[in-house]
Each structure stands twice: as C-alpha cells, then as structure tokens.
Design an enzyme around this catalytic site. Structure first.
Site, PDB file in Angstrom:
ATOM      1  N   SER A   1       0.919  -1.266  -0.073  1.00  0.00           N
ATOM      2  CA  SER A   1       0.028   0.114   0.138  1.00  0.00           C
ATOM      3  C   SER A   1       0.769   1.232   0.068  1.00  0.00           C
ATOM      4  CB  SER A   1      -0.871   0.012   1.228  1.00  0.00           C
ATOM      5  OG  SER A   1      -1.365   1.299   1.670  1.00  0.00           O
TER       6      SER A   1
ATOM      7  N   GLN B   1      -0.117   4.097   0.508  1.00  0.00           N
ATOM      8  CA  GLN B   1      -0.626   5.104   1.450  1.00  0.00           C
ATOM      9  C   GLN B   1       0.154   4.778   2.738  1.00  0.00           C
ATOM     10  OE1 GLN B   1      -4.867   5.112   1.765  1.00  0.00           O
ATOM     11  NE2 GLN B   1      -5.014   6.153  -0.210  1.00  0.00           N
TER      12      GLN B   1
ATOM     13  N   ASP C   1      -6.441   0.624  -8.681  1.00  0.00           N
ATOM     14  CA  ASP C   1      -7.475   1.574  -8.933  1.00  0.00           C
ATOM     15  C   ASP C   1      -8.279   1.144  -9.996  1.00  0.00           C
ATOM     16  OD1 ASP C   1      -7.219   2.650  -6.515  1.00  0.00           O
ATOM     17  OD2 ASP C   1      -6.051   4.419  -7.388  1.00  0.00           O
TER      18      ASP C   1
ATOM     19  N   ARG D   1     -15.750  -2.648  -3.441  1.00  0.00           N
ATOM     20  CA  ARG D   1     -15.538  -2.491  -4.615  1.00  0.00           C
ATOM     21  C   ARG D   1     -16.036  -3.899  -5.419  1.00  0.00           C
ATOM     22  NH1 ARG D   1     -10.880   1.879  -5.921  1.00  0.00           N
ATOM     23  NH2 ARG D   1     -12.254   3.606  -5.846  1.00  0.00           N
TER      24      ARG D   1
END
Ligand code: S3P
Length: 444
Positions: free
Chosen positions: A166, A168, A313, A344
């Site tokens: 990740s 982030q 994404d 998602r």
C-alpha cells in the site's frame, strides 16, 4: 445528478485527462515542507486534492491558486501551525493517512475527520507503524476508524515490514520518517506506486531503494522546486478500456503519467488482445507521454499477485473489460478492494449481474464470464467515483439505457468526466477525429 448513457459507436479520439490524483496530493505535501515557494502546474482540481490543499492551508501554509490547475505553495520548511478546528479530509483516504504521518511529529494536536465513506475505512494500518515510531494517534470510531486525533511528539525511525502493498502506508511512514531520529525503512510485499519515493528524489531528499525496501534518513527537508503533474493514467483508464473493447476504435491519450508502477493496465489490455503503444516524451521525476490504443474483440485473462497493486484503482474498469471479453476472467489477491471508497468487489459483482453478466464473487476476487451482450440497467455509484465511471463506460456497450445515480462523487478524481463522455458519444458518427484538451490556464 443522474447520468443517462446509451450504446455508442467505436470512439476515434485524442484527449488529455486531468492531473494525477496521487501526484497532486504529494506535490502539495512536499512543497509545503520545502523552505521556500514552489509552483505546481497541472494540479488536479478534484475534491480529494482540494481537501489536501485546504488541510495544509489550515496548518498555516500559504497557498495561492492563480489558475484552476496552478498552485503557488509557500513552504514552511516543515513548521506547521495548529489548525483552528478539525481538518476535514472529505472522501480522501490519501489525505487522512499521509497527513497522519506528517502531523505525528508536530508540536500540537490535530483532529482529522472525513465523510461517511472515509469514516468507515481502516486506519489501524497506519496507526500501528506510526505508534511504533512513538506517535500518539487515537481513533475515535469503532475498530480504529476515523475521526483520528493525532497528538504530535518526538518520533524515532523504524524498520517496518508492511503486511500490505500500500502506497498510503508506505508514504505515511516515510513522511513521518523525515521528522524521526535515525533511519526509517519500509519493506512491502510487492511494489506499490512509488510517487513518494520519486518526489523525495526530485525534491532533493536522499533515499535508498533496495528491491522492495526504501530507506530515508531523518532530518532531511525538500528543496523548493517547481513541479508539473502529468495526467492521471487511472482517469485515462476509462477511455482506454472504452477503446480497447471496441473493434475499429482508436484513441490517443496525451501528456499522461507513464510511471511503471501505475501502467499495469496497459499490459493487462495488451494480454486481452488490444494493440497498445506508449511513447515517453519526458521524465521530470515522473515519466509521462502518450498512449495509443486500438480496439479489438478482447479475450479473458487472469489478474493476480504482484500485478494487483499496480492496477488496484483500475480493477473496476478492468472488470468491465472482462465483461466485454470472450471467456472467464479471474481476478484474485484483490481483497484490498473491499476497503476502498466502497466494497468494490461487491459493487462490481452486483452491478455486472444487473447488466446480465455471470459473476462469481470470491473473498479476494471475481470470476467474470464475458462476451454476451450487456443489458442497460439503473445503477448507483454507491458514493464511489470509480464505480460510477466504470459503469458509465459499460453503458456505452449496453443494449437499452443505462442510468448511473449519485454521480457527484466523480468530482473527487475526475471533474468533467461526463462532459467528455457526452462529447465522445455525440462525435461517434463523425468522420473527423475528436480532440479534447485540458484547459490549463483558466483563472480561479
Ligand atoms: C493511493 C494509493 C492506493 C490507491 C489510492 C491512492 C496513493 O491506496 O488505491 O487511490 O495515492 O497513495 P492504498 O495505498 O490503500 O493501496
């Protein structure tokens, strides 16, 4: 606002897309840390990046916005002021997670809040490593969910092995590491997008990369540098799939980011049969250039393992590509999709089923059997920009009408998406190729 979408002919188009979201966030952060002014051009004026801009203004950074996509950021050398009230991160996980890393060392307390979707997203993944560095971060929500209270203080470097690929998590730790004593390292299981590393290097912060490990030394600060943000390849992805899945379609995307940790989608579409070419024009820390694609009858593929962080994404729009491809596409190792702006995997499965596509939902992925005509349906965005845009593209291939409800969320990453969609649909039967440019200079 609702969008009404009808089946469209093969697109023949040349376009630009708005600035990269991940890079726009980081450009504000690095420029705010520099000791002097930086001009950022090509900034994404989407709500997520505007949340980051406002957060830094609240922390005492003067940011001018002479044009829609241009910022002049007067960096403070990393000396921020306590915000007068809670900092609203809106819908943006990147804002909240990266800001937590940066504020963990500041001599004041900050409260970070978010909208309903952000308030459900997990923060333990950054609280744990930042706490190991000595940070005091308290999550007010259940199970370490936002709002967060960040109590700044002295930090020490760590050598962190991240359980998740990740960007982030990696970036929150590296930003905290700038203010920590000693060395800070992060090792990830697969490479996630490396914009933070590239931007550190561009702004003159020494950084060591050894395979999947990144190391920085505490105490460095960025030098003031001007920066140009390339177009967002994740926004281009919607048009790339619209072209790839349509025999006879031709699309060129100009001035788009070509960072290899983000362009996995091009390889996936090529594997599915599309003709894809990349031309790199320039490299100013972040490579960017042109992508050309020609459509075909796509065939199914497998998307798994280390490819997943690179297309994380793009999986909603790649699932639409799978629904248009012959055979069964298998997506696995993608459990992270369950904790994005919405779940998602569940959203893609239910929306594709509503369009008549056979889908099997797994704990960490999907099996999508494509090749049958799609059926128009009424589908909700579920507050997720990428779900709204992915299914708008599906609507271009569906019999009957497709209606997407709750589309305001698209402004987080791609203001103007629906205008482009309408222009493309209207130009469908024309012989003259459509050219769409991003308006750079319009004043604020
Ligand atoms: C981002 C990293 C990714 C991505 C998100 C933006 C970033 O999230 O999905 O849209 O800018 O660092 P994770 O780090 O949670 O994978």
């Amino acid at each position: 606002m609702d969008w009404l979408i009808r089946k469209a002919p093969a697109l023949k188009c040349e376009l630009e897309v708005p600035g990269d979201k991940s890079i726009s966030h980081r450009s504000v952060m690095l420029a705010s840390l520099a000791d002097g002014p930086c001009v950022v051009r090509g900034f994404l004026p989407g709500e997520d990046c505007l949340s980051t801009m406002e957060a830094f203004r609240a922390c005492g950074v003067e940011i001018e916005r002479p044009a829609h996509t241009t910022l002049i950021i007067h960096g403070t050398g990393g000396r921020f002021k306590a915000p007068a009230s809670a900092v609203d991160c809106g819908n943006s996980g990147t804002t909240m997670r990266l800001l937590s890393g940066l504020l963990a060392s500041q001599p004041f307390q900050t409260r970070l809040t978010g909208d309903a979707s952000l308030s459900k997203r997990p923060m333990k993944r950054i609280i744990d490593p930042l706490s190991l560095m000595g940070a005091h971060i308290h999550a007010e929500g259940p199970q370490d969910r936002p709002p967060l209270r960040v109590e700044g203080g002295a930090l020490r470097g760590i050598d962190y092995i991240s359980p998740v690929a990740s960007a982030q998590i990696k970036s929150a730790i590296l930003l905290a590491g700038l203010f920590a004593s000693g060395q800070t390292s992060v090792t990830e299981p697969h490479l996630s997008r490396d914009h933070t590393e590239r931007m550190f290097e561009y702004f003159g912060i020494p950084l060591k990369r050894e395979g999947l490990k990144v190391t920085i030394q505490g105490g460095s600060r960025p030098q003031p540098r001007d920066f140009r943000v390339p177009g967002d390849v994740s926004s281009a992805a919607f048009w790339l799939v619209a072209a790839a899945a349509h025999p006879g379609a031709r699309l060129r995307v100009n001035r788009v980011g070509l960072n290899p940790s983000r362009t996995g989608l091009l390889g996936t579409l090529a594997r599915m049969g599309a003709r894809v070419r990349e031309f790199e024009h320039s490299n100013s820390g972040e490579p960017f250039g042109t992508i050309e694609i020609e459509g075909t009858s796509l065939k199914a593929t497998r998307i798994m393992g280390k490819e997943i962080p690179n297309v994380i994404d793009e999986l909603p729009i790649l699932s639409v590509a799978a629904a248009l491809a012959d055979g069964t596409t298998v997506i696995s190792d993608a459990a992270e999709l369950r904790i994005k702006e919405t779940d998602r995997l569940a959203a893609i499965a239910s929306h594709l089923k509503a369009m008549g596509v056979p889908v099997v939902e797994k704990a960490d992925g999907l099996e999508i059997t494509g090749g049958q005509p799609l059926r128009g349906a009424k589908l909700d965005s579920l507050g997720d920009h990428r779900i709204a845009m992915a299914f708008a593209i599906a609507g271009l291939f569906a019999e009957g009408e497709t209606v997407i409800t709750g589309t305001e969320c698209v402004n987080t990453s791609y203001p103007g998406f629906y205008d482009v969609l309408q222009k493309i649909t209207a130009a469908g039967h024309s012989q003259t190729p459509l050219i769409i440019r991003q308006d750079e200079e319009s004043a604020e």
